[in-house]
Design an enzyme around this catalytic site. Structure first.
Site, PDB file in Angstrom:
ATOM      1  N   LYS A  79      17.244  43.365 -18.555  1.00  0.00           N
ATOM      2  CA  LYS A  79      17.344  42.157 -17.737  1.00  0.00           C
ATOM      3  C   LYS A  79      17.476  42.596 -16.282  1.00  0.00           C
ATOM      4  O   LYS A  79      18.162  43.593 -15.999  1.00  0.00           O
ATOM      5  CB  LYS A  79      18.575  41.360 -18.184  1.00  0.00           C
ATOM      6  CG  LYS A  79      18.765  40.023 -17.470  1.00  0.00           C
ATOM      7  CD  LYS A  79      19.985  39.287 -18.038  1.00  0.00           C
ATOM      8  CE  LYS A  79      20.169  37.912 -17.422  1.00  0.00           C
ATOM      9  NZ  LYS A  79      21.329  37.194 -17.978  1.00  0.00           N
ATOM     10  N   SER A 154      20.439  32.397 -19.470  1.00  0.00           N
ATOM     11  CA  SER A 154      19.690  32.945 -18.365  1.00  0.00           C
ATOM     12  C   SER A 154      18.827  34.156 -18.747  1.00  0.00           C
ATOM     13  O   SER A 154      17.935  34.513 -17.990  1.00  0.00           O
ATOM     14  CB  SER A 154      20.657  33.360 -17.252  1.00  0.00           C
ATOM     15  OG  SER A 154      21.464  34.439 -17.666  1.00  0.00           O
ATOM     16  N   SER A 178      24.270  33.004 -22.212  1.00  0.00           N
ATOM     17  CA  SER A 178      22.994  33.493 -21.669  1.00  0.00           C
ATOM     18  C   SER A 178      22.270  34.531 -22.511  1.00  0.00           C
ATOM     19  O   SER A 178      21.107  34.844 -22.230  1.00  0.00           O
ATOM     20  CB  SER A 178      23.200  34.050 -20.262  1.00  0.00           C
ATOM     21  OG  SER A 178      23.297  33.007 -19.333  1.00  0.00           O
TER      22      SER A 178
END
Lengths: 490, 98
Positions: A79, A154, A178
């Site tokens: 990420k 997210s 997330s």
């Protein structure tokens, strides 16, 4: 197909000489170039660096060192919230569009030491603030199952990339759901560990008392392997746990006899889509068939989790994001007339609307005269939420329910209404407030869209959550399915 | 809890955020709706509940206040490579003291 193999199968094939790490890396890079224009799951690719890492892995694979490195030579993605030395680390924000990290996050360091090959950095909501990946400066990610829908957020880029098998695994971070919510919406497995299990050093901070990194992959067994390499004490993170890292794969094959699963009535009430409820029940039946028993419980303060979170998380984010001031790194406005103008316009131009909203909420609840009414009150309610779990874990081993009340929604559906968006995290947020581990497991489909089963365990019960996940995945093939169009290029 | 435009302007100033005047009413509306959501916290009595500061009720780990890494000039150059404006190893900002 090669891209449908799990981490263990890749490891075996690399050792058997069926393909090299360079070939495997090229295979996944090719998949990314074919499919990601549509999905937008990556912000930055690092093909040259990846091929060099893969070549180094191939050299090591021929030596004895390979025996103790189960992840050696396997591609994956981070990420874009983990700092990667020499590579852009944007956190999905215009503010950090030009930020080349001068150091590696601990998680980045550890997975590199494990010999994994980083293909690039995945898209995400700006500074991890969002549940749909629509707040990214780099544009929304699309859900591989239906591209007019969101992948969740997210960690939406990581979830979409894994779901389309553009990578066999990825890292994510989870502050209010997330990892788990995008895992559910994209039909993969995602684990948020106990707070403090994985070092936060080099993670771009959102809400420091809630942030926790974890693995995302098709299967629970993959997540166990990845977490093994990510977890561990780190002196550079002041809240890192000083505990020995257990063998997360040790109990994967242990039968579930005697495991008590609590079903909170609050997780199956109003607002839950019936198609989601049906699939969650179907998955629970499989766990019962594997030996677990179901127990009705209550977490009476569930409805207060989202409100408490939207005080605590913005308060911490307003403080953490104050470092983005246009002086030492990040975006700076043109021709500032004085220092205040520099701060205000740099931040005003660098942050998107959702980040500004959260900074302002945080600033407000911490401001003179409001601290007790909001922040202190929320911290007291946080204690109540924690007490609910403490009480529940005297009666059950894990708590189960849907990960998200709905399947993936359409892009734009909730983008203009922050409160509606916030409520999509209603089942995941409490685990962050309490610091508990949680996992989302594929539980089939409702109208062609993936559904996630969430399990929340007591502190340090990651091994048990992974065991339940693995046992479920021995009896179902939901985690092995992927949208047909991504099967085309082999 | 309903915020007015002037409240939003003041909060934005405290947070050092430039907000376009045309967007202020929209922020007033969305921030108010978030505070309405938060107001439900007042539905429970928490007088006797201690505020929670850490998920695992742990004490903060301390370390001796010693330099454990000195990046030197090379490190400084590396840190400043992505700074908006530097000169001779210093970060430049608009003049603060006349």
């Amino acid at each position: 197909m090669i891209f449908q193999r799990n981490l263990g199968e890749h490891a075996a094939a690399l050792r058997a000489g069926e393909y090299s790490s360079v070939e495997l890396t090229q295979h996944y890079l090719e998949r990314i170039s074919r499919y990601d224009r549509r999905l937008n799951s990556f912000i930055t690719l690092c093909a040259d660096q990846a091929l060099a890492q893969a070549a180094a892995a191939d050299t090591l694979l021929a030596t004895d060192a390979a025996q103790t490195m189960p992840l050696l030579g396997i591609p994956f993605a981070h990420k874009d919230l983990f700092c990667t030395q020499g590579l852009r680390t944007s956190s999905g924000s215009k503010m950090l569009d030009t930020f080349i990290s001068p150091y590696d996050a601990t998680v980045v360091e550890k997975l590199a030491q494990a010999g994994m090959v980083m293909l690039g950095k995945t898209n995400m909501d700006e500074f991890a603030m969002g549940s749909s990946n629509e707040t990214s400066f780099y544009g929304p990610v699309r859900n591989p199952w239906q591209t007019e829908r969101v992948p969740g957020g997210s960690s939406g880029g990581s979830a979409a990339a894994v779901a389309a098998r553009l990578v066999p695994a990825a890292t994510g971070t989870d502050t209010g759901g997330s990892i788990r919510q995008p895992a559910a919406l994209c039909g993969i497995t995602g684990l948020k560990p106990t707070y403090g299990s994985v070092s936060r050093y080099g993670m771009i901070a959102f809400a420091s008392s809630l942030d926790q990194a974890g693995p995302m992959a098709p299967a629970a067994a993959d997540c166990a392997q990845l977490l093994q390499a990510m977890a561990g004490f780190d002196a550079r993170d002041s809240t890192s746990l000083q505990r020995e890292v257990p063998d997360y794969s040790a109990t994967l094959h242990t039968p579930l006899n005697g495991v008590r699963i609590g079903l909170p009535k609050e997780y199956f009430g109003e607002g839950l889509e019936s198609g989601v409820a049906l699939q969650v029940e179907a998955a629970l039946k499989l766990l019962v068939a594997a030996g677990a028993t179901l127990v009705d419980i209550s977490l009476p303060n569930t409805a207060l989790a989202v409100p408490a979170y939207y005080v605590v998380a913005p308060a911490e984010c307003s403080s953490n994001l104050s470092r983005m001031d246009g002086v030492r790194f990040g975006h700076r406005c043109k021709n500032p007339v004085d220092l205040e103008d520099l701060y205000k316009r740099s931040r005003g131009e660098g942050f998107g609307a959702e980040v500004k909203r959260r900074i302002m909420i945080g600033t407000y609840v911490l401001s003179a005269g409001y601290y007790d009414a909001y922040y202190l009150k929320a911290q007291r309610v946080r204690q109540l939420i924690c007490d609910d779990f403490r009480h529940a874990f005297t009666m059950v081993d894990v708590i189960a329910g849907p990960t998200s009340p709905t399947t993936a929604f359409k892009l734009g559906d909730k983008a203009d209404d922050p409160v509606t968006m916030y409520l999509s995290d209603i089942y995941t947020i409490a685990a962050n407030l309490a610091g508990l581990p949680g996992i989302s497991l594929p539980a089939g489909f409702s109208d062609g869209l993936p559904v996630g089963l969430q399990l929340v365990g007591n502190y340090f019960s990651e091994g048990q959550l992974l065991q339940l996940g693995h046992q479920l995945q021995q009896q179902s093939d939901w985690h092995l399915q992927l949208p047909e169009e991504y099967l085309a290029w082999q | 809890m309903s915020l007015q435009s002037r409240d939003v302007e003041y909060i934005a100033h405290l947070a050092r955020l430039a907000i376009d005047a045309s967007e202020v009413p929209q922020y007033a509306q969305s921030l108010s709706s978030i505070l309405d959501l938060v107001d439900s916290l007042n539905s429970v009595n928490t007088e006797t509940i201690a505020p929670m500061s850490h998920p695992l009720a742990m004490a903060q780990r301390l370390r001796p206040d010693l330099v454990d890494a000195n990046p030197g000039e090379t490190g400084r150059d590396q840190f400043q490579a992505h700074a908006p404006q530097v000169s001779d190893g210093l970060y430049l900002v608009p003049r603060v003291v006349e």
